[in-house]
Design a protein around this motif. Structure first.
Motif, mmCIF file in Angstrom:
data_model
loop_
_atom_site.group_PDB
_atom_site.id
_atom_site.type_symbol
_atom_site.label_atom_id
_atom_site.label_comp_id
_atom_site.label_asym_id
_atom_site.label_seq_id
_atom_site.Cartn_x
_atom_site.Cartn_y
_atom_site.Cartn_z
ATOM 1 N N ALA A 233 -63.630 -46.464 -49.480
ATOM 2 C CA ALA A 233 -62.800 -45.262 -49.511
ATOM 3 C C ALA A 233 -61.303 -45.513 -49.495
ATOM 4 O O ALA A 233 -60.532 -44.633 -49.883
ATOM 5 C CB ALA A 233 -63.165 -44.358 -48.324
ATOM 6 N N ASP A 236 -58.945 -44.819 -52.548
ATOM 7 C CA ASP A 236 -58.709 -43.426 -52.949
ATOM 8 C C ASP A 236 -58.182 -42.583 -51.794
ATOM 9 O O ASP A 236 -58.135 -41.351 -51.896
ATOM 10 C CB ASP A 236 -60.020 -42.793 -53.459
ATOM 11 C CG ASP A 236 -60.490 -43.424 -54.761
ATOM 12 O OD1 ASP A 236 -59.631 -43.809 -55.572
ATOM 13 O OD2 ASP A 236 -61.709 -43.541 -54.940
ATOM 14 N N TYR A 237 -57.787 -43.221 -50.704
ATOM 15 C CA TYR A 237 -57.453 -42.490 -49.487
ATOM 16 C C TYR A 237 -56.362 -41.453 -49.707
ATOM 17 O O TYR A 237 -56.473 -40.313 -49.231
ATOM 18 C CB TYR A 237 -57.030 -43.472 -48.391
ATOM 19 C CG TYR A 237 -56.674 -42.808 -47.084
ATOM 20 C CD1 TYR A 237 -57.666 -42.374 -46.212
ATOM 21 C CD2 TYR A 237 -55.343 -42.611 -46.716
ATOM 22 C CE1 TYR A 237 -57.354 -41.754 -45.013
ATOM 23 C CE2 TYR A 237 -55.020 -42.003 -45.514
ATOM 24 C CZ TYR A 237 -56.023 -41.573 -44.675
ATOM 25 O OH TYR A 237 -55.711 -40.958 -43.491
ATOM 26 N N GLU A 239 -55.677 -39.705 -52.188
ATOM 27 C CA GLU A 239 -56.145 -38.544 -52.946
ATOM 28 C C GLU A 239 -57.246 -37.782 -52.224
ATOM 29 O O GLU A 239 -57.368 -36.559 -52.377
ATOM 30 C CB GLU A 239 -56.669 -38.982 -54.323
ATOM 31 C CG GLU A 239 -55.605 -39.473 -55.293
ATOM 32 C CD GLU A 239 -55.096 -40.866 -54.958
ATOM 33 O OE1 GLU A 239 -55.912 -41.696 -54.487
ATOM 34 O OE2 GLU A 239 -53.881 -41.119 -55.129
ATOM 35 N N THR A 240 -58.072 -38.464 -51.438
ATOM 36 C CA THR A 240 -59.266 -37.826 -50.873
ATOM 37 C C THR A 240 -59.158 -37.493 -49.392
ATOM 38 O O THR A 240 -60.007 -36.765 -48.862
ATOM 39 C CB THR A 240 -60.496 -38.731 -51.065
ATOM 40 O OG1 THR A 240 -60.282 -39.977 -50.381
ATOM 41 C CG2 THR A 240 -60.730 -39.008 -52.546
ATOM 42 N N ARG A 241 -58.129 -37.982 -48.702
ATOM 43 C CA ARG A 241 -58.079 -37.822 -47.250
ATOM 44 C C ARG A 241 -57.977 -36.363 -46.813
ATOM 45 O O ARG A 241 -58.305 -36.027 -45.680
ATOM 46 C CB ARG A 241 -56.899 -38.608 -46.674
ATOM 47 C CG ARG A 241 -55.528 -38.091 -47.082
ATOM 48 C CD ARG A 241 -54.434 -39.077 -46.712
ATOM 49 N NE ARG A 241 -53.105 -38.591 -47.066
ATOM 50 C CZ ARG A 241 -52.282 -38.000 -46.219
ATOM 51 N NH1 ARG A 241 -52.669 -37.789 -44.971
ATOM 52 N NH2 ARG A 241 -51.093 -37.601 -46.600
ATOM 53 N N GLN A 243 -59.638 -33.865 -48.231
ATOM 54 C CA GLN A 243 -60.829 -33.132 -48.666
ATOM 55 C C GLN A 243 -61.969 -33.323 -47.666
ATOM 56 O O GLN A 243 -62.566 -34.397 -47.612
ATOM 57 C CB GLN A 243 -61.254 -33.607 -50.049
ATOM 58 C CG GLN A 243 -60.177 -33.450 -51.111
ATOM 59 C CD GLN A 243 -60.571 -34.081 -52.425
ATOM 60 O OE1 GLN A 243 -61.739 -34.063 -52.811
ATOM 61 N NE2 GLN A 243 -59.594 -34.658 -53.129
ATOM 62 N N VAL A 246 -65.472 -34.788 -48.699
ATOM 63 C CA VAL A 246 -65.526 -36.134 -49.255
ATOM 64 C C VAL A 246 -65.408 -37.133 -48.123
ATOM 65 O O VAL A 246 -64.653 -36.926 -47.169
ATOM 66 C CB VAL A 246 -64.374 -36.346 -50.270
ATOM 67 C CG1 VAL A 246 -64.354 -37.776 -50.775
ATOM 68 C CG2 VAL A 246 -64.500 -35.356 -51.424
ATOM 69 N N GLY A 248 -63.642 -39.480 -47.170
ATOM 70 C CA GLY A 248 -62.377 -40.147 -47.451
ATOM 71 C C GLY A 248 -61.653 -40.646 -46.222
ATOM 72 O O GLY A 248 -60.723 -41.445 -46.327
#
Length: 493
Positions: A233, A236-237, A239-241, A243, A246, A248
């Motif tokens: 993870a 992509d942290y 971008e996804t943290r 969400q 997800v 993330g």
């Protein structure tokens, strides 16, 4: 007589990169690892139920690690100074080592203990085992504590290269003192060694059934969690943290809180991983900043840093039905309910959702932030006083570097933005699973036919909203303006 040292474990339940352990091993021939259970000494912030669950399993894991290296954990219950003095007498120890804690009650206790033991001729040392920097090391140009994170982190980032490398895990530990190893300790019955189960850390009612499927307390679990995050993870942290639906987040917070892994270990492993991890390292910075604030402003665990909020017109008394709906995830606002149910089920909540449910409690329900902080304290496995205080004061608008009070999170818009497909809400609010995503974050706006087709009956299968989001937002802003006007008039007079 062989030199004997006592290693006092607290919130540093690991053997890797443990400064107090390394200091104790330097010249020590016998070592007594000890855990002293004295929750009353941490009042008014004694650990909550979820924290105690984690602590039980973390101590169990630590004892196993010690036994693998020829030692074991010695547990006592009672006044910490009395316990240490009894152990010093029983083992002829001449030194005590520990890693520092930074909560106000612990600072006062530890300072007193250090003073008393040193007066008795005992070598007494404390070390930094939980932070990248001590809270007094990062200062403004005027030699004052920071109140703005960005400025704090710029100053800290410039010094990251100074942080020493983590120390390795010892393969073998010195033997226990003879009196302990032989079982001939001369301790009073009130200070007798305690089996872990005697501490009563586990719940008597099995509300924790899902915890073991979510968490693996202990140093091994912490290292596994870090490896999984860096492998799956971390890239992509950024971008996804935000969400919640997800995977993330690192979910390292409880491991860091209990010291099962140190921040230096996390930083080194992260820097050794290919990619830009600035956003993740910055989260370590927020953790440092929270401790920095609590250390310099210890009153903030109970009172707002911004004194203007001391007179904020919270609902008084707190309506129990509103608070209970919030606690139980029955507000009728899906993202709020999903977050509060995740908290109860797993002992953890996604950080973005923490801010949203806190905003809802303090601004839409106008219930004091201290009430929310207390609920989080009891239900979070990562209930850290510095982080909890900073998070609640930030969202309520009354702390350092806080979100402006007029920033009131709209849980519908937040859900649409950060959980656009409804993965998070559908998981924690399964009664809404069949509802189209267009209406998922505001089911009260759905036509009756859509609700019927989706098996949703408001007020029956899922609650109606307990408040009107728009109306309560206007009311909160009106009270805030009234408070500011009153303050301005008082200052003018």
């Amino acid at each position: 007589m062989p030199s004997t040292a006592i290693l006092w474990f607290r919130r540093d339940l690991r053997l890797s990169d443990n400064p107090a352990l390394m200091a104790a091993l330097d010249g020590c021939e016998r070592l007594l690892p000890v855990y002293l259970h004295a929750p009353d000494e941490e009042a008014p912030w004694s650990p909550g139920a979820a924290s105690n669950w984690w602590l039980h399993h973390s101590l169990q894991a630590l004892d196993a690690c010690l036994r693998e290296r020829g030692s074991r954990l010695f547990i006592l219950r009672g006044d910490s100074l009395a316990c240490l003095q009894a152990l010093i007498t029983a083992t002829s120890a001449r030194a005590v080592f520990w890693n520092r804690c930074y909560e106000p009650a612990r600072i006062a206790r530890d300072s007193f203990i250090k003073q008393q033991l040193r007066a008795q001729g005992i070598r007494c040392e404390s070390h930094n085992g939980g932070l990248l920097f001590e809270p007094w090391e990062i200062k403004t140009g005027a030699d004052q504590p920071f109140k703005v994170f960005s400025a704090f982190w710029r100053r800290a980032t410039a010094r990251l290269a100074e942080i020493p490398a983590p120390s390795p895990t010892p393969e073998v530990l010195p033997p226990l003192p003879e009196a302990i190893a032989s079982g001939r300790t001369q301790l009073s019955k009130s200070l007798a060694e305690q089996p872990l189960e005697r501490l009563d850390l586990l719940p008597r009612i099995s509300w924790d059934a899902a915890f073991p499927t979510t968490w693996q307390p202990g140093a091994a679990g912490a290292q596994a969690r870090l490896r999984r995050f860096l492998d799956q993870a971390a890239h992509d942290y950024a971008e996804t943290r935000e969400q919640p639906g997800v995977e993330g987040s690192s979910k390292l917070s409880p491991h860091l809180h209990f010291g099962e892994i140190g921040p230096r270990e996390v930083l080194k492993a992260t820097n050794a991983t290919v990619g830009d991890h600035e956003a993740f390292v910055r989260e370590l910075g927020w953790r440092e900043f929270s401790v920095h604030l609590l250390f310099h402003f210890p009153q903030t665990a109970e009172v707002p840093l911004n004194p203007l909020f001391a007179d904020f017109p919270w609902r008084d008394p707190t309506p129990p039905e509103l608070l209970r709906a919030w606690q139980q995830g029955q507000t009728g606002i899906p993202l709020i309910d999903a977050g509060m149910r995740e908290l109860w089920h797993s002992g953890w909540m996604h950080n973005r959702v923490r801010m949203i449910v806190a905003s809802f409690l303090t601004k839409n329900l106008r219930i004091p932030w201290q009430t929310g902080a207390r609920w989080f304290w009891d239900t979070l496995v990562d209930a850290n006083l510095a982080n909890n205080t900073q998070g609640w004061q930030w969202t309520a608008g009354c702390g350092a570097d806080a979100a402006p009070y007029f920033r009131i999170f709209n849980p519908v818009r937040q859900g649409e933005r950060f959980d656009p497909e409804g993965v998070y809400v559908r998981h924690w609010c399964p009664e809404l699973t069949r509802l189209p995503k267009r209406y998922l974050h505001a089911p009260w706006t759905a036509p009756v036919a859509i609700l019927q087709q989706s098996g949703v009956e408001l007020g029956i299968t899922y609650p109606r909203p307990i408040i009107d989001l728009a109306d309560t937002r206007r009311e909160a802003l009106a009270f805030w303006q009234q408070l500011r006007d009153t303050d301005s008039r008082a200052n003018f007079a």
